[in-house]
Design a protein around this motif. Structure first.
Motif, PDB file in Angstrom:
ATOM      1  N   SER B   2       0.861  -1.179   0.000  1.00 50.95           N
ATOM      2  CA  SER B   2       0.000   0.000   0.000  1.00 50.95           C
ATOM      3  C   SER B   2       0.893   1.222   0.000  1.00 50.95           C
ATOM      4  O   SER B   2       1.588   1.474   0.982  1.00 50.95           O
ATOM      5  CB  SER B   2      -0.894  -0.001   1.241  1.00 50.95           C
ATOM      6  N   ILE B   3       0.924   1.906  -1.102  1.00 53.42           N
ATOM      7  CA  ILE B   3       1.735   3.113  -1.205  1.00 53.42           C
ATOM      8  C   ILE B   3       0.806   4.265  -1.575  1.00 53.42           C
ATOM      9  O   ILE B   3       0.238   4.280  -2.663  1.00 53.42           O
ATOM     10  CB  ILE B   3       2.847   2.975  -2.257  1.00 53.42           C
ATOM     11  N   VAL B   4       0.631   5.165  -0.644  1.00 56.50           N
ATOM     12  CA  VAL B   4      -0.256   6.307  -0.864  1.00 56.50           C
ATOM     13  C   VAL B   4       0.529   7.582  -0.591  1.00 56.50           C
ATOM     14  O   VAL B   4       1.045   7.778   0.514  1.00 56.50           O
ATOM     15  CB  VAL B   4      -1.496   6.251   0.039  1.00 56.50           C
ATOM     16  N   GLN B   5       0.618   8.426  -1.562  1.00 51.89           N
ATOM     17  CA  GLN B   5       1.408   9.652  -1.418  1.00 51.89           C
ATOM     18  C   GLN B   5       0.658  10.712  -0.628  1.00 51.89           C
ATOM     19  O   GLN B   5      -0.561  10.861  -0.765  1.00 51.89           O
ATOM     20  CB  GLN B   5       1.762  10.209  -2.802  1.00 51.89           C
ATOM     21  N   GLY B   6       1.394  11.444   0.181  1.00 50.01           N
ATOM     22  CA  GLY B   6       0.795  12.560   0.899  1.00 50.01           C
ATOM     23  C   GLY B   6       1.436  12.768   2.253  1.00 50.01           C
ATOM     24  O   GLY B   6       2.309  12.014   2.668  1.00 50.01           O
ATOM     25  N   GLN B   7       1.023  13.812   2.924  1.00 48.89           N
ATOM     26  CA  GLN B   7       1.483  14.056   4.279  1.00 48.89           C
ATOM     27  C   GLN B   7       0.762  13.087   5.218  1.00 48.89           C
ATOM     28  O   GLN B   7      -0.457  12.899   5.107  1.00 48.89           O
ATOM     29  CB  GLN B   7       1.175  15.493   4.687  1.00 48.89           C
ATOM     30  N   THR B   8       1.505  12.494   6.135  1.00 48.60           N
ATOM     31  CA  THR B   8       0.887  11.505   7.013  1.00 48.60           C
ATOM     32  C   THR B   8       0.003  12.185   8.052  1.00 48.60           C
ATOM     33  O   THR B   8       0.210  13.346   8.420  1.00 48.60           O
ATOM     34  CB  THR B   8       1.953  10.659   7.718  1.00 48.60           C
ATOM     35  N   THR B   9      -0.969  11.429   8.529  1.00 49.49           N
ATOM     36  CA  THR B   9      -1.907  11.974   9.513  1.00 49.49           C
ATOM     37  C   THR B   9      -1.192  12.309  10.823  1.00 49.49           C
ATOM     38  O   THR B   9      -1.476  13.341  11.443  1.00 49.49           O
ATOM     39  CB  THR B   9      -3.035  10.958   9.771  1.00 49.49           C
ATOM     40  N   SER B  10      -0.245  11.461  11.222  1.00 46.40           N
ATOM     41  CA  SER B  10       0.482  11.731  12.469  1.00 46.40           C
ATOM     42  C   SER B  10       1.298  13.019  12.354  1.00 46.40           C
ATOM     43  O   SER B  10       1.432  13.765  13.329  1.00 46.40           O
ATOM     44  CB  SER B  10       1.385  10.555  12.818  1.00 46.40           C
ATOM     45  N   ALA B 109       6.016  12.608   5.241  1.00 41.91           N
ATOM     46  CA  ALA B 109       5.284  12.464   3.982  1.00 41.91           C
ATOM     47  C   ALA B 109       5.772  11.241   3.216  1.00 41.91           C
ATOM     48  O   ALA B 109       6.926  10.831   3.329  1.00 41.91           O
ATOM     49  CB  ALA B 109       5.467  13.716   3.117  1.00 41.91           C
ATOM     50  N   VAL B 110       4.865  10.675   2.457  1.00 41.73           N
ATOM     51  CA  VAL B 110       5.153   9.542   1.583  1.00 41.73           C
ATOM     52  C   VAL B 110       5.184  10.050   0.138  1.00 41.73           C
ATOM     53  O   VAL B 110       4.329  10.843  -0.265  1.00 41.73           O
ATOM     54  CB  VAL B 110       4.069   8.453   1.728  1.00 41.73           C
ATOM     55  N   ILE B 111       6.180   9.592  -0.589  1.00 39.03           N
ATOM     56  CA  ILE B 111       6.280   9.954  -2.006  1.00 39.03           C
ATOM     57  C   ILE B 111       6.245   8.679  -2.826  1.00 39.03           C
ATOM     58  O   ILE B 111       7.053   7.773  -2.615  1.00 39.03           O
ATOM     59  CB  ILE B 111       7.575  10.733  -2.292  1.00 39.03           C
TER      60      ILE B 111
END
Lengths: 63, 140
Positions: B2-10, B109-111
């Motif tokens: 599961s790879i979802v880009q964006g700033q993490t909620t934490s 963040a995830v890229i």
């Protein structure tokens, strides 16, 4: 003439076949350069240019 | 995976807590393979599914050139970094995690690179433009 760093050491680029490519999507633009020697990939450089990412939006409550 | 880009909620939560500081903290970019589970619920750096290969050290590289700016006209706060280069680089990567090494390696963040990127010599990541509408980390 230029030297290219390959999996077989530095080599003169005149001995190699060069292939360039690119990919563009919503996330990034990627370009790559490959050098091939007798059908074998001996060098691959990748350059990823990131595009903007989703912003964090904060909204104050209305009264 | 599961790879979802964006700033993490934490990360967003910690912004409100005041426990993420782009003016003093050190941030890293770690690279992962396509089996990674990186998404908005990722809370911290992990070596699980992190890539291995020539030129890559676990944990990734420190991000330098951190700039924190705001655009008063458009009411946007934004952060950007200098690009990173791995050379030598003989590995394949699919995604990246930016995390804060000064705060227990908490995620930022995830890229998602969208596809595997394979290299034998050099791997370069160039950040988006350092503006209110394009910077990597933005809050509006």
């Amino acid at each position: 003439m230029a030297l290219v760093t390959t999996t077989k050491g530095d080599m003169d680029d005149s001995l190699l076949e060069r292939k360039d490519g690119s990919l563009d999507n919503d996330i990034e633009t990627t370009t790559w350069t490959e050098y091939w020697l007798d059908g074998e990939l001996v060098h691959r450089s990748v350059h990823v240019t990131l595009k903007t990412s989703p912003a964090l939006f904060a909204e104050a409550a209305s009264f | 995976m599961s790879i979802v880009q964006g700033q993490t909620t934490s990360f967003k939560y910690q912004l409100f807590q005041g426990t993420q500081n782009f003016t003093t903290d050190t941030f890293y970019m770690a690279l992962y393979n396509g089996n990674a589970n990186l998404n908005l619920t990722t809370t911290a750096y992990s070596s699980t599914n992190e890539i291995t290969g020539t030129g890559y050290t676990a944990g990734g590289k420190a991000l330098t050139g951190v700039t924190l700016n705001y655009d008063a006209t458009n009411s946007v706060v934004y952060v950007n970094f200098d690009g990173l280069t791995w050379n030598p680089a003989n590995f394949t990567t699919r995604c990246a995690l930016i995390y804060n090494s000064s705060r227990a390696n908490t995620s930022v963040a995830v890229i998602d690179f969208g596809a595997d990127k394979s290299c034998t010599n050099t791997f370069t990541v160039t950040m988006p433009g350092n503006t209110y509408s394009t910077a990597l980390i933005r809050s509006a």
